[in-house]
Design an enzyme around this catalytic site. Structure first.
Site, PDB file in Angstrom:
ATOM      1  N   ALA A 110      -3.648  -6.518 -10.994  1.00  0.00           N
ATOM      2  CA  ALA A 110      -2.803  -6.559  -9.798  1.00  0.00           C
ATOM      3  C   ALA A 110      -2.454  -5.148  -9.363  1.00  0.00           C
ATOM      4  CB  ALA A 110      -1.522  -7.351 -10.069  1.00  0.00           C
ATOM      5  N   ASP A 111      -2.107  -5.047  -8.100  1.00  0.00           N
ATOM      6  CA  ASP A 111      -1.585  -3.784  -7.573  1.00  0.00           C
ATOM      7  C   ASP A 111      -0.509  -4.123  -6.557  1.00  0.00           C
ATOM      8  OD1 ASP A 111      -1.845  -0.818  -7.573  1.00  0.00           O
ATOM      9  OD2 ASP A 111      -2.157  -1.152  -5.436  1.00  0.00           O
ATOM     10  N   THR A 112       0.596  -3.401  -6.618  1.00  0.00           N
ATOM     11  CA  THR A 112       1.734  -3.649  -5.730  1.00  0.00           C
ATOM     12  C   THR A 112       2.040  -2.399  -4.925  1.00  0.00           C
ATOM     13  OG1 THR A 112       2.691  -5.228  -7.300  1.00  0.00           O
ATOM     14  CG2 THR A 112       4.170  -4.338  -5.624  1.00  0.00           C
TER      15      THR A 112
END
Length: 199
Positions: A69-71
């Site tokens: 994931a990347d936020t």
């Protein structure tokens, strides 16, 4: 593949804690050599999906279910990344003060059963967060906690900055870094049930 290894491709302690709410039966494999520099003119949605995919591909292997994931925090179509220093963090918080921004997380899931049987899914979760008006004293006090140092947008909703968020519309776990309902849906799309690893 009866019991695949569940892998979290992230160095983030927040993502480890969130996935740990569902199961403790996972390995952490920190993806290496992923350049997180935005491309010139790159749309924030394209950017976050590209980085999540790159992290996942760097850590995926046969006989695993891999989660990456990347936020990002987006204000006025601009990505507010991790602060360079405390002055940069203070500037970001001033910009967020009294305004609504988006927390956007791209989640990438791969189920690799070997023999070229690989299923992948990618999707994005968006949450709108409105901050209260922040005084210079409150910004300074928050920065003194050190919480802002390694976080996109210079804040963590799971910490003291929770008092800044007047209104959160959407997934709270998304703002923290791993939207669990979306993760569950993507895992089911690739044919696995996250709760099967629950011990």
């Amino acid at each position: 593949m009866s019991t695949p290894t569940l892998v979290l491709a992230s160095s983030s302690p927040r993502r480890r804690e969130l996935l740990g709410r569902l199961t403790d039966a996972f390995e952490v494999r920190v993806p290496e050599d992923v350049d997180e520099t935005p491309h010139e003119g790159e749309d924030p949605l394209d950017y976050v999906q590209r980085i999540a995919s790159a992290k996942g591909l760097a850590a995926a292997a046969a006989d695993t279910v891999t989660i990456a994931a990347d936020t990002i925090v987006v204000l006025d179509d601009e990505i507010l990344g991790k602060p360079r220093d405390r002055a940069d963090a203070a500037d970001m918080l001033r910009r967020l003060s009294g305004r609504t921004h988006q927390a956007i997380t791209a989640v990438w899931v791969s189920a690799d059963r070997g023999d070229d049987d690989v299923r992948r899914a990618l999707a994005v979760e968006r949450t709108e967060v409105r901050f209260a008006d922040l005084t210079e004293d409150r910004i300074a006090a928050y920065l003194a906690t050190g919480e802002a140092d390694d976080k996109a947008g210079s804040y963590g909703l799971q910490g003291a900055a929770a008092v800044f968020a007047d209104d959160v519309r959407g997934s709270v776990t998304n703002v923290i870094g791993l939207p669990l309902p979306l993760l569950d849906r993507l895992c089911r799309e690739v044919g696995v049930d996250l709760l099967a690893w629950r011990t």
